[in-house]
Enzyme design. Structure first.
Site, short mmCIF file in Angstrom:
data_model
loop_
_atom_site.label_atom_id
_atom_site.label_comp_id
_atom_site.label_asym_id
_atom_site.label_seq_id
_atom_site.Cartn_x
_atom_site.Cartn_y
_atom_site.Cartn_z
N PHE A 249 0.83 -1.20 0.00
CA PHE A 249 0.00 0.00 0.00
C PHE A 249 0.86 1.26 0.00
O PHE A 249 1.80 1.38 0.78
CB PHE A 249 -0.90 -0.01 1.24
CG PHE A 249 -1.78 1.19 1.37
CD1 PHE A 249 -2.69 1.55 0.39
CD2 PHE A 249 -1.70 1.99 2.52
CE1 PHE A 249 -3.52 2.66 0.53
CE2 PHE A 249 -2.51 3.10 2.68
CZ PHE A 249 -3.42 3.44 1.68
N GLU A 250 0.56 2.18 -0.91
CA GLU A 250 1.22 3.48 -0.97
C GLU A 250 0.15 4.55 -0.74
O GLU A 250 -0.65 4.85 -1.62
CB GLU A 250 1.90 3.67 -2.34
CG GLU A 250 2.41 5.08 -2.63
CD GLU A 250 3.23 5.69 -1.52
OE1 GLU A 250 2.68 6.54 -0.77
OE2 GLU A 250 4.41 5.32 -1.38
N PRO A 251 0.11 5.13 0.47
CA PRO A 251 -1.01 6.01 0.83
C PRO A 251 -1.08 7.30 0.02
O PRO A 251 -2.12 7.96 0.01
CB PRO A 251 -0.76 6.31 2.32
CG PRO A 251 0.69 6.03 2.53
CD PRO A 251 1.04 4.93 1.59
N ARG A 252 0.00 7.67 -0.68
CA ARG A 252 -0.02 8.91 -1.47
C ARG A 252 -0.42 8.68 -2.92
O ARG A 252 -0.66 9.64 -3.66
CB ARG A 252 1.37 9.55 -1.46
CG ARG A 252 1.94 9.87 -0.09
CD ARG A 252 3.42 10.21 -0.22
NE ARG A 252 4.17 9.07 -0.76
CZ ARG A 252 5.36 9.17 -1.38
NH1 ARG A 252 5.92 10.36 -1.53
NH2 ARG A 252 5.98 8.10 -1.82
#
Length: 488
Positions: A249-252
């Site tokens: 997961f890459e929150p940006r």
């Protein structure tokens, strides 16, 4: 037992890839040239190149073309929509300015949708779906053929802060459509391969995670099902050449957040394909697989696909070189060593970013047995020998053309002195490096980062040359490379 396996495999393919889907996919592939947009045939396309195409669809009553925003540099961002169905499908491309393959494919798809062919299939698509295309989200980056926008940021890492107007536009459009499906269209490095194989990852997929736990809800699950469907299409045309991105997961990132916001998001990355520098075969595969996916969304025949098949797609790896030389003998300080070389042919843009030339590099060396090459030479028994400077001075480029190329290369000459090197010339048009009369060639020392230029000798004879990272078979009648270097 073999019969049982064959029946099981047939049943599996039939379930996830119905007969009518196979039929349209084959027809799409075979008729592609009828819809390919000829005006954008190279990767370095710009905002001005697509404006006449957008204008054509703007004047067509089948389509709605809307200005939806403006880039930092003042270039219009446009959305092209078609269809009357209740399910919204949203495709956006070239979020990174140097990733244009899917932008080209989008205009091929639009040409298909505008044609009178495949009437039954298009009626199924357009009566069930409304399809929206946002081509070239980062036109300022495309102008410079660079990843980032004029603010110097990666738009795909601006989903939270939304500082760039391009990011704001993408978020606003996604939210206004409340899109059911999203296709996030990119290019990836040509040096990715399908895990533990020599095959390039021609297309790579990802159903992005929407949280750190990588949970799978219906939204993400539907994206996985579509990816399984598309993978099985591509196996027919690029067998073993499909990869799967790591789903941390890459929150940006936009893909992760658009999945989180409720749109089933399919990331598609166009990688490498042998002898396809301009990615036109990959463009075709985008066209076929995306249109087939749109068709299966319209018919909802993806719903029974088992998402466990998603995890069986090999992960992306990055273990490819343009040229791999295996087991050559390299003499250093009086001692022989066995060495592999990994060489990449690096593109350098001309001013204006309309075309490019090559300035190649040794990327790695040593034991490269776990790596692969688009081109591989088994150099066992061959000695690596430095290239020599031809002792005579040639007057100019015209004089260079009169040289006996094969004869000089076969004697180990890789550098030619030129009395008059044009001041505006950036590279050599011949398979020799051009050098000035005062040029002093550095000692032959192989190490990562140098321009790969040398010969391979066996039994007292030169058999191969490498000039600017391009392999030359000295037995070949036709000796040419894209370009060599100029060293003043």
């Amino acid at each position: 037992m073999k019969l049982y396996k064959s029946i099981a495999y047939f049943f599996f393919v039939f379930m996830i890839f119905p007969v009518h889907a196979q039929d349209i996919t084959t027809q799409l592939y075979e008729t592609y040239e009828s819809y390919k947009e000829p005006s954008i045939g190279k990767r370095r396309i710009k905002h001005t190149d697509i404006q006449p195409l957008l204008e054509k669809f703007k004047n067509n009553p089948r389509f709605t073309v809307t200005k939806i925003g403006t880039s930092i540099g003042g270039k219009d961002l446009s959305l092209v929509s078609i269809g009357s169905g209740d399910t919204d499908v949203f495709l956006w491309s070239q979020m990174h300015g140097d990733e244009p393959t899917a932008t080209q494919a989008i205009f091929d798809i639009l040409n298909f949708l505008n044609s009178s062919d495949f009437a039954k299939e298009k009626e199924e698509i357009l009566s069930n779906l409304k399809v929206h295309f946002l081509p070239m989200l980062n036109p300022d980056g495309a102008e410079l053929f660079q990843r980032r926008n004029l603010l110097g940021i990666d738009i795909n890492r601006d989903a939270l802060r939304l500082q760039a107007p391009e990011s704001q536009t993408l978020k606003r459009v996604r939210d206004s459509l409340e899109a059911d499906f999203g296709f996030n269209l990119h290019d990836q490095s040509t040096y990715y391969n399908a895990e533990r194989t020599e095959k390039p990852a021609t297309i790579s997929y990802l159903a992005p995670a929407y949280n750190y736990e990588k949970e799978i809800n219906q939204v993400r699950g539907n994206a996985m099902k579509i990816i399984v469907f598309m993978n099985n299409i591509l196996q027919k045309y690029a067998p073993g050449q499909v990869g799967r991105y790591n789903d941390d997961f890459e929150p940006r990132a936009f893909g992760d957040n658009i999945q989180k916001w409720g749109t089933s998001t399919i990331l598609i990355e166009s990688g490498g394909y042998p002898e396809d520098t301009e990615k036109q075969e990959i463009r075709k595969l985008n066209y076929v697989s995306i249109l087939s996916a749109i068709y299966t969304i319209a018919n909802q025949n993806y719903t029974d696909i088992n998402i466990s098949e998603y995890e069986k797609i090999p992960e992306n790896d990055r273990m490819l070189f343009d040229l791999k030389i295996v087991g050559a003998t390299y003499n250093l300080m009086g001692n022989p060593y066995i060495i592999d070389l990994g060489i990449n042919q690096v593109e350098v843009d001309y001013e204006g970013h309309d075309d490019f030339w090559y300035s190649s590099r040794v990327w790695d060396q040593g034991d490269l047995s776990t790596y692969y090459g688009y081109e591989t030479l088994d150099a066992e028994g061959y000695e690596l020998v430095e290239a020599k400077i031809y002792p005579e001075v040639v007057s100019d480029l015209e004089g260079l053309k009169k040289l006996d190329t094969k004869a000089l290369l076969s004697q180990g000459f890789g550098y030619i002195k030129l009395a008059q090197i044009p001041s505006k010339s950036l590279n050599s048009p011949a398979p020799f490096h051009i050098v000035s009369e005062k040029y002093k060639k550095p000692d032959f020392r192989l190490q990562p980062g140098i321009n790969p230029t040398f010969f391979m000798k066996k039994d007292g004879k030169f058999h191969y040359g490498v000039i600017n990272g391009f392999l030359i078979d000295l037995e070949s009648e036709n000796i040419e490379i894209p370009n060599a270097m100029i060293f003043r």
